[in-house]
Write an enzyme that holds these catalytic residues in place. Structure first.
Site, PDB file in Angstrom:
ATOM      1  N   ASP A  47       0.782  -1.139  -0.016  1.00  0.00           N
ATOM      2  CA  ASP A  47       0.111  -0.033  -0.024  1.00  0.00           C
ATOM      3  C   ASP A  47       0.777   1.271   0.170  1.00  0.00           C
ATOM      4  OD1 ASP A  47      -2.207  -1.938   0.281  1.00  0.00           O
ATOM      5  OD2 ASP A  47      -2.236  -1.459   2.386  1.00  0.00           O
TER       6      ASP A  47
HETATM    7  N1  URA Z   1      -1.127  -5.807   3.921  1.00  0.00           N
HETATM    8  C1  URA Z   1      -1.768  -4.819   3.819  1.00  0.00           C
HETATM    9  O1  URA Z   1      -2.506  -4.597   4.457  1.00  0.00           O
HETATM   10  N2  URA Z   1      -1.082  -3.647   3.297  1.00  0.00           N
HETATM   11  C2  URA Z   1       0.065  -4.023   2.612  1.00  0.00           C
HETATM   12  O2  URA Z   1       0.830  -3.187   1.884  1.00  0.00           O
HETATM   13  C3  URA Z   1       0.527  -5.489   2.544  1.00  0.00           C
HETATM   14  C4  URA Z   1      -0.093  -6.102   3.075  1.00  0.00           C
END
Ligand code: URA
Length: 237
Positions: free
Chosen positions: A104
């Site tokens: 993310d």
């Molecule tokens: N899980 C999440 O919620 N975000 C990420 O970036 C990776 C795994």
């Protein structure tokens, strides 16, 4: 067959412009003979190149490990913001690298970039059991029940079935710290699993993928090439 400037630039040691100069100065040898021009095409697997007498470690594929900073997108192009590709020097931006899976925008940590689509695909498939480990800080007190729920394989409110996962509590209090190990990578998965336990994520950083641990020498935004041993280890999985 590939152009000499592309072959040498893919090592990340020189830009194409620098390769041009090195060739002009007669410092690049191909199988012991001075290379005539940066546009000349060679089979990079069959020809040995040296620069100033030093062998050039050509890589058939390129693998980078990046410590992704927050605020940057795991994408190759995006009109709306800075991507991880924007953090690379120009000579590495043009060789077809892409991030292996997504973190993310606000998630930090270990992100692999490669131009090897086949191996990248295998690394991401739950079939190949490549564990991804995340360090997280959450609001609220993590408990043994949370660990149990992770081990059982959670079904989230929206019907998402999660494979059994591991939650290792590092500290518990008003806010808690933990390591989460996942074998898959569904959209916002760590955040959704912890939110479903009533413990929203405040900070998330990937620290490991398979046998590869985030290099502690990499500051956010920095990257390094994987060693031959590291990328061969990934290919052989
Ligand atoms: N899980 C999440 O919620 N975000 C990420 O970036 C990776 C795994």
């Amino acid at each position: 067959m590939e152009r000499l400037d592309k072959i040498l630039a893919s090592t990340g040691k020189w830009s194409r412009r620098e390769v041009k100069q090195l060739v002009r100065q007669g410092r690049v040898l191909a199988d012991g003979r001075p290379a005539a021009s940066p546009e000349e095409k060679y089979d990079p697997e069959a020809v040995e190149f040296t620069v100033d007498g030093e062998p050039v470690g050509y890589r058939r594929v390129t693998w980078l490990m990046m410590n992704k900073p927050g605020g940057v997108l795991s994408a190759t192009e995006d009109g709306r913001g800075t991507t991880v590709l924007d953090l690379l020097p120009p000579e590495l931006r043009r060789i077809g690298l892409f991030p292996v899976g997504r973190l993310d925008k606000d998630t930090e940590g270990l992100l692999l970039l490669t131009d090897d689509g086949e191996t990248a695909h295998r690394l991401l498939s739950p079939k190949y059991h490549v564990d991804k480990i995340y360090y997280t800080r959450v609001a609220g007190c993590l408990t043994e029940e949370d660990c149990h729920a992770f081990r059982q394989g959670m079904v989230l409110g929206d019907g998402l079935h999660c494979l059994p996962a591991e939650l290792e509590i590092l500290s518990a209090g008003d806010s808690s710290e933990a390591l989460v190990t996942l074998r898959e990578g569904k959209f916002h998965q760590v955040k959704r699993m912890l939110a479903a336990r009533g413990k929203p994520v405040q900070y998330l950083k990937r620290v490991q993928m398979g046998n590869l641990t985030l290099d502690s020498g990499l500051q956010p935004g920095e990257f390094r090439f994987l060693t031959e041993q590291e990328w061969k280890g990934l290919e052989m999985r």
